[in-house]
Motif scaffolding. Structure first.
Motif, PDB file in Angstrom:
ATOM      1  N   ASP A 163       0.843  -1.190   0.000  1.00  0.00           N
ATOM      2  CA  ASP A 163       0.000   0.000   0.000  1.00  0.00           C
ATOM      3  C   ASP A 163       0.882   1.244   0.000  1.00  0.00           C
ATOM      4  OD1 ASP A 163      -2.250   1.584   0.068  1.00  0.00           O
ATOM      5  OD2 ASP A 163      -2.516   1.397   2.235  1.00  0.00           O
ATOM      6  N   LEU A 164       1.288   1.686  -1.185  1.00  0.00           N
ATOM      7  CA  LEU A 164       2.160   2.849  -1.329  1.00  0.00           C
ATOM      8  C   LEU A 164       1.373   4.138  -1.420  1.00  0.00           C
ATOM      9  CD1 LEU A 164       4.898   1.904  -3.937  1.00  0.00           C
ATOM     10  CD2 LEU A 164       5.117   2.118  -1.488  1.00  0.00           C
ATOM     11  N   GLN A 165       2.019   5.209  -1.041  1.00  0.00           N
ATOM     12  CA  GLN A 165       1.514   6.552  -1.260  1.00  0.00           C
ATOM     13  C   GLN A 165       2.603   7.293  -1.995  1.00  0.00           C
ATOM     14  OE1 GLN A 165       0.071   7.613   2.832  1.00  0.00           O
ATOM     15  NE2 GLN A 165      -0.608   9.380   1.683  1.00  0.00           N
ATOM     16  N   LEU A 166       2.348   7.715  -3.210  1.00  0.00           N
ATOM     17  CA  LEU A 166       3.340   8.447  -3.985  1.00  0.00           C
ATOM     18  C   LEU A 166       3.250   9.943  -3.753  1.00  0.00           C
ATOM     19  CD1 LEU A 166       3.049   6.405  -7.285  1.00  0.00           C
ATOM     20  CD2 LEU A 166       4.881   6.303  -5.583  1.00  0.00           C
ATOM     21  N   SER A 167       2.184  10.382  -3.106  1.00  0.00           N
ATOM     22  CA  SER A 167       1.983  11.795  -2.853  1.00  0.00           C
ATOM     23  C   SER A 167       1.501  11.963  -1.418  1.00  0.00           C
ATOM     24  CB  SER A 167       0.943  12.337  -3.833  1.00  0.00           C
ATOM     25  OG  SER A 167       0.891  13.729  -3.792  1.00  0.00           O
ATOM     26  N   GLY A 168       2.054  12.935  -0.722  1.00  0.00           N
ATOM     27  CA  GLY A 168       1.622  13.166   0.646  1.00  0.00           C
ATOM     28  C   GLY A 168       2.580  14.072   1.399  1.00  0.00           C
ATOM     29  N   THR A 169       2.408  14.134   2.705  1.00  0.00           N
ATOM     30  CA  THR A 169       3.216  14.984   3.564  1.00  0.00           C
ATOM     31  C   THR A 169       4.338  14.163   4.198  1.00  0.00           C
ATOM     32  OG1 THR A 169       1.295  16.362   4.024  1.00  0.00           O
ATOM     33  CG2 THR A 169       3.172  16.584   5.517  1.00  0.00           C
ATOM     34  N   THR A 187       5.043  18.806   1.521  1.00  0.00           N
ATOM     35  CA  THR A 187       4.128  18.013   0.716  1.00  0.00           C
ATOM     36  C   THR A 187       4.787  17.787  -0.634  1.00  0.00           C
ATOM     37  OG1 THR A 187       2.220  18.971   1.818  1.00  0.00           O
ATOM     38  CG2 THR A 187       1.823  17.942  -0.311  1.00  0.00           C
ATOM     39  N   GLY A 188       4.739  16.546  -1.096  1.00  0.00           N
ATOM     40  CA  GLY A 188       5.399  16.258  -2.361  1.00  0.00           C
ATOM     41  C   GLY A 188       4.848  15.038  -3.039  1.00  0.00           C
ATOM     42  N   THR A 189       5.377  14.787  -4.232  1.00  0.00           N
ATOM     43  CA  THR A 189       5.004  13.627  -5.018  1.00  0.00           C
ATOM     44  C   THR A 189       6.264  12.974  -5.558  1.00  0.00           C
ATOM     45  OG1 THR A 189       2.929  14.672  -5.694  1.00  0.00           O
ATOM     46  CG2 THR A 189       3.687  12.829  -7.032  1.00  0.00           C
ATOM     47  N   LEU A 190       6.389  11.664  -5.332  1.00  0.00           N
ATOM     48  CA  LEU A 190       7.461  10.876  -5.928  1.00  0.00           C
ATOM     49  C   LEU A 190       6.971  10.413  -7.282  1.00  0.00           C
ATOM     50  CD1 LEU A 190       8.378   8.719  -2.819  1.00  0.00           C
ATOM     51  CD2 LEU A 190       9.567  10.750  -3.672  1.00  0.00           C
ATOM     52  N   MET A 191       7.808  10.558  -8.312  1.00  0.00           N
ATOM     53  CA  MET A 191       7.371  10.274  -9.678  1.00  0.00           C
ATOM     54  C   MET A 191       8.334   9.284 -10.347  1.00  0.00           C
ATOM     55  SD  MET A 191       6.295  14.201 -10.692  1.00  0.00           S
ATOM     56  CE  MET A 191       7.946  14.827 -10.554  1.00  0.00           C
ATOM     57  N   PRO A 192       8.260   7.995  -9.977  1.00  0.00           N
ATOM     58  CA  PRO A 192       9.152   7.032 -10.629  1.00  0.00           C
ATOM     59  C   PRO A 192       8.810   6.884 -12.114  1.00  0.00           C
ATOM     60  CG  PRO A 192       7.598   5.906  -9.190  1.00  0.00           C
ATOM     61  CD  PRO A 192       7.397   7.375  -8.985  1.00  0.00           C
ATOM     62  N   GLN A 193       9.847   6.897 -12.932  1.00  0.00           N
ATOM     63  CA  GLN A 193       9.642   6.709 -14.361  1.00  0.00           C
ATOM     64  C   GLN A 193      10.105   5.326 -14.807  1.00  0.00           C
ATOM     65  OE1 GLN A 193      11.760  10.396 -15.062  1.00  0.00           O
ATOM     66  NE2 GLN A 193       9.995  11.162 -16.188  1.00  0.00           N
ATOM     67  N   GLN A 205      11.733  11.271 -10.729  1.00  0.00           N
ATOM     68  CA  GLN A 205      11.799  12.627 -10.215  1.00  0.00           C
ATOM     69  C   GLN A 205      10.871  12.764  -9.018  1.00  0.00           C
ATOM     70  OE1 GLN A 205      11.670  15.753 -13.233  1.00  0.00           O
ATOM     71  NE2 GLN A 205      11.781  14.173 -14.813  1.00  0.00           N
ATOM     72  N   ALA A 206      10.954  13.911  -8.382  1.00  0.00           N
ATOM     73  CA  ALA A 206      10.047  14.239  -7.290  1.00  0.00           C
ATOM     74  C   ALA A 206       9.820  15.742  -7.304  1.00  0.00           C
ATOM     75  CB  ALA A 206      10.631  13.808  -5.943  1.00  0.00           C
ATOM     76  N   VAL A 207       8.716  16.147  -6.763  1.00  0.00           N
ATOM     77  CA  VAL A 207       8.417  17.565  -6.641  1.00  0.00           C
ATOM     78  C   VAL A 207       7.975  17.810  -5.194  1.00  0.00           C
ATOM     79  CG1 VAL A 207       6.026  17.313  -7.423  1.00  0.00           C
ATOM     80  CG2 VAL A 207       7.159  19.520  -7.632  1.00  0.00           C
ATOM     81  N   TRP A 208       8.481  18.899  -4.586  1.00  0.00           N
ATOM     82  CA  TRP A 208       8.170  19.218  -3.194  1.00  0.00           C
ATOM     83  C   TRP A 208       7.714  20.653  -3.078  1.00  0.00           C
ATOM     84  CZ3 TRP A 208       7.972  14.870  -0.787  1.00  0.00           C
ATOM     85  CH2 TRP A 208       8.804  13.840  -1.183  1.00  0.00           C
TER      86      TRP A 208
END
Length: 145
Positions: free
Chosen positions: A53-59, A65-71, A115-118
């Protein structure tokens, strides 16, 4: 890293399904990470791939707050690491996802490239850090302030 010493080796592989998904993930535009529905779909897909049960976006524990974006993703088949001479153990598959704070990590060993965005909480700190880490703009990969 020289001190404390870190020695880490791993073997990773790509299944046919991961190969297909990696091709699709690498071709999708970064904007496809903005709609919550598409992030949710990726989280469900990760569950189907045995990552729990992953969360790719959260605090994060830092409050950001960010999103992990595996390509691209690969399963870790074997890994061995020592940190300052202490054995870090071997990869395992867990029933329940381990967590850092409230953030669930994969339930199995996964190598992800992406990538990730924070969210920027302190614009002044951000600008100061960018300036301090910009490096020489003539160096490949170095940015300019």
């Amino acid at each position: 890293m020289d001190s404390p010493s870190l020695d880490w080796t791993l073997t990773a592989s790509e299944t046919r399904l991961l190969g297909l998904l990696n091709g699709i993930g690498g071709a999708l535009p970064l904007a496809s990470w903005r709609p919550r529905l598409l992030v949710w779909a990726r989280e469900r897909l990760a569950r189907a791939l045995g990552m729990g049960d992953l969360q790719l976006s959260g605090t994060m524990p830092s409050g950001h707050t960010g999103t992990l974006m595996p390509q691209r993703m690969y399963y870790v088949d074997d890994s061995h690491g020592t940190f300052d001479g202490v054995d870090l153990g071997r990869p395992t598959r867990l029933r329940k996802n381990p967590r850092i704070g409230d953030v669930p990590l994969p339930a199995r060993g996964v190598l992800a490239v992406g990538q990730a965005v924070w969210e920027i909480l302190d614009p002044a700190e951000y600008e100061r850090t960018r300036t301090e880490t910009a490096g020489d703009p003539t160096t490949p990969g170095a940015g300019s302030p």
